[in-house]
Design a protein around this motif. Structure first.
Motif, mmCIF file in Angstrom:
data_model
loop_
_atom_site.group_PDB
_atom_site.id
_atom_site.type_symbol
_atom_site.label_atom_id
_atom_site.label_comp_id
_atom_site.label_asym_id
_atom_site.label_seq_id
_atom_site.Cartn_x
_atom_site.Cartn_y
_atom_site.Cartn_z
ATOM 1 N N ALA A 18 0.826 -1.213 0.000
ATOM 2 C CA ALA A 18 0.000 0.000 0.000
ATOM 3 C C ALA A 18 0.858 1.260 0.000
ATOM 4 O O ALA A 18 0.534 2.247 -0.679
ATOM 5 C CB ALA A 18 -0.946 -0.004 1.201
ATOM 6 N N SER A 19 1.955 1.219 0.737
ATOM 7 C CA SER A 19 2.853 2.381 0.771
ATOM 8 C C SER A 19 3.565 2.552 -0.565
ATOM 9 O O SER A 19 3.743 3.680 -1.040
ATOM 10 C CB SER A 19 3.871 2.227 1.898
ATOM 11 N N LYS A 20 3.967 1.450 -1.180
ATOM 12 C CA LYS A 20 4.592 1.532 -2.510
ATOM 13 C C LYS A 20 3.629 2.159 -3.505
ATOM 14 O O LYS A 20 4.009 3.047 -4.276
ATOM 15 C CB LYS A 20 5.021 0.148 -2.990
ATOM 16 N N HIS A 21 2.381 1.714 -3.483
ATOM 17 C CA HIS A 21 1.373 2.274 -4.399
ATOM 18 C C HIS A 21 1.181 3.764 -4.154
ATOM 19 O O HIS A 21 1.058 4.547 -5.098
ATOM 20 C CB HIS A 21 0.037 1.551 -4.247
ATOM 21 N N ARG A 22 1.154 4.155 -2.897
ATOM 22 C CA ARG A 22 0.967 5.577 -2.562
ATOM 23 C C ARG A 22 2.122 6.416 -3.086
ATOM 24 O O ARG A 22 1.917 7.487 -3.672
ATOM 25 C CB ARG A 22 0.836 5.723 -1.047
ATOM 26 N N ASP A 33 4.387 11.157 6.520
ATOM 27 C CA ASP A 33 5.016 10.793 7.795
ATOM 28 C C ASP A 33 4.868 9.313 8.106
ATOM 29 O O ASP A 33 5.804 8.687 8.608
ATOM 30 C CB ASP A 33 4.433 11.614 8.943
ATOM 31 N N GLU A 34 3.700 8.739 7.824
ATOM 32 C CA GLU A 34 3.510 7.326 8.157
ATOM 33 C C GLU A 34 4.429 6.414 7.336
ATOM 34 O O GLU A 34 4.868 5.374 7.819
ATOM 35 C CB GLU A 34 2.046 6.884 8.028
ATOM 36 N N ILE A 35 4.770 6.815 6.127
ATOM 37 C CA ILE A 35 5.706 6.024 5.319
ATOM 38 C C ILE A 35 7.126 6.213 5.835
ATOM 39 O O ILE A 35 7.899 5.254 5.909
ATOM 40 C CB ILE A 35 5.573 6.363 3.825
ATOM 41 N N VAL A 36 7.471 7.417 6.232
ATOM 42 C CA VAL A 36 8.792 7.649 6.836
ATOM 43 C C VAL A 36 8.925 6.799 8.099
ATOM 44 O O VAL A 36 9.980 6.201 8.343
ATOM 45 C CB VAL A 36 9.031 9.141 7.126
ATOM 46 N N ARG A 37 7.856 6.704 8.899
ATOM 47 C CA ARG A 37 7.888 5.871 10.115
ATOM 48 C C ARG A 37 8.100 4.396 9.742
ATOM 49 O O ARG A 37 8.816 3.672 10.427
ATOM 50 C CB ARG A 37 6.600 5.996 10.934
#
Length: 70
Positions: A18-22, A33-37
């Motif tokens: 999901a983060s890759k897609h975002r 921020d949530e991806i950096v975390r």
């Protein structure tokens, strides 16, 4: 101060789909921020600075990934 960059080869393969897609949806946007975390959890340390914007090299790396993202 801009966020320090950690080698993308170190964290991209372990990032959740999901983060890759975002990220792929807008390579020009600063990483949320949530991806950096998530990246911090993957590399096992805090990332210094604010506003991680992908470098051209990081964008190229993401564009050329042959792995399917599900």
């Amino acid at each position: 101060m801009p966020a320090e960059h950690i080698a993308i080869e170190r964290w991209w393969p372990q990032l959740i789909a999901a983060s890759k897609h975002r990220i792929q949806g807008d390579l020009e946007a600063p990483l949320p921020d949530e991806i950096v975390r998530q990246i911090e959890a993957i590399i096992g340390r805090d990332i210094e600075g604010d506003g991680w914007v992908l470098t051209e090299g990081e964008k190229d790396f993401i564009r050329t990934q042959g792995e399917p993202v599900d």
